[in-house]
Motif scaffolding. Structure first.
Motif: not given
Length: 357
Positions: A19-29
């Motif tokens: 989940v962390s990898s998916l969301l960081e790929a979208q620009g989230y921290r």
């Protein structure tokens, strides 16, 4: 533009990483913790824009974390992640304040959509709060500006009234300074009676302008050295109505106008111009009556010298219940004799209705 911060809470390390990898790929921290207890520790030290939490975890589950977060910061949206068989629990979480829930296993697009909506909701909420704060500040600022403008306008009004009082003194030299003195005496008694500030200001203005109607009285009557005859006395008594008619047309002096009209009424109903009795006479007029009588007695007149303050006190006490309101007389008698002497001595200093009231 700041990067949106997300806290991922799940006891399965693989899920946290995915989940962390998916969301960081979208620009989230993203930050990750393994249970609700660790999430609370993290949130006490860090701020986030969204919490993505599993339902079933050791030490502190998702529902307990949600309850804690509602008390810690109710503006942070929470998305609950749960298995299909936990749907009823997820709905319970919604009722407890969760923004949304996602069922496991979930599609990444479903995850992205839920996260985006939750964060948009948070920013709209924060923008609304900021707008409300700015609006409150703006209202407070405008209110202060309006209050200042009204005070300035009121000061201007009072300066005009003071000029009118000065004009009356020039017309009736025998009672020069009487308006200032009787206003100061009236204010002193009214303050001792704990009169509300708004009414006190009206009473002060009325006391200062009580004889304004004498501007219309012929000089031959106003300045006559001897006693007036019946016809002259009738004309002189019209000054109450004349003063009332002058002031009632001025919006901010309407309450004062009623006092000007009734300032010669007696408590027992034997005064003029209406023969009012008791509490039918405005309170300001009843207070003024005592102050006016005091100044008349302790001031020099062409036909006699000023009387001692002690004599004035005795005479006002004697007329309690007839000419004067007993409640006002009681307040007057409770004040020290030295007060009236001090007010008389200082009355020639620069005089201001606003400052005195």
């Amino acid at each position: 533009m700041s990067i949106d911060r997300i806290l991922i809470v799940d006891d399965e390390e693989a899920i946290r990483e995915i989940v962390s990898s998916l969301l960081e790929a979208q620009g989230y921290r993203c930050a990750t913790v393994s249970n609700g207890k660790k999430a609370t520790e993290f949130l006490l030290k860090n701020s986030v824009d969204l919490v993505l939490s599993d339902m079933v975890m050791p030490e502190m589950d998702g529902l307990k974390l949600l309850a804690w977060l509602r008390n810690h910061d109710a503006d942070i949206p929470v998305i609950m992640v749960t298995a299909i068989h936990d749907v009823s629990t997820a709905l319970e979480a919604i009722r407890g304040g969760a923004y949304d829930y996602i069922l496991k296993p979930f599609e990444k697009d479903q995850l992205f959509l839920g996260v985006r909506r939750a964060i948009e909701h948070r920013w709209l909420l924060l923008e609304n709060q900021n707008y409300q704060r700015n609006l409150e500040n703006l209202v407070e600022k405008r209110t202060a500006e309006l209050r200042g403008a009204l005070q300035q306008l009121e000061q201007s009004y009072d300066e005009t009234l003071e000029a009118l009082g000065g004009a009356l003194d020039l017309k009736d030299a025998e009672t020069e300074g009487h308006c200032k003195r009787v206003t100061a005496f009236t204010i002193a008694i009214a303050k001792d009676m704990k009169i509300e500030l708004g009414l006190l200001q009206q009473i002060a203005r009325a006391a200062f302008l009580h004889d304004i109607g004498k501007m219309a009285i012929p000089d031959r009557i106003l300045r006559k050295p001897g006693p007036l005859d019946d016809d002259e006395r009738t004309i002189m008594r019209t000054h109450c109505d004349v003063g009332y008619n002058m002031l009632i047309k001025i919006p901010f002096l309407r309450e004062a106008a009623e006092i000007v009209l009734t300032h010669q009424e007696f408590y027992d109903g034997t005064g003029y111009p209406r023969g009012l009795k008791g509490e039918a006479i405005p309170l300001g007029a009843r207070i003024f009556a005592v102050a006016d009588a005091l100044d008349a007695m302790i001031s020099d007149r062409p036909y006699r010298s000023a009387l001692p303050i002690q004599h004035a006190r005795q005479e006002i006490e004697r007329c309690s219940g007839t000419q004067f309101d007993p409640v006002v007389v009681k307040a007057f008698l409770a004040l020290p004799d030295t007060l009236w002497a001090e007010l008389r001595e200082n009355i020639e200093a620069p005089f201001s209705l606003s400052r005195n009231s």
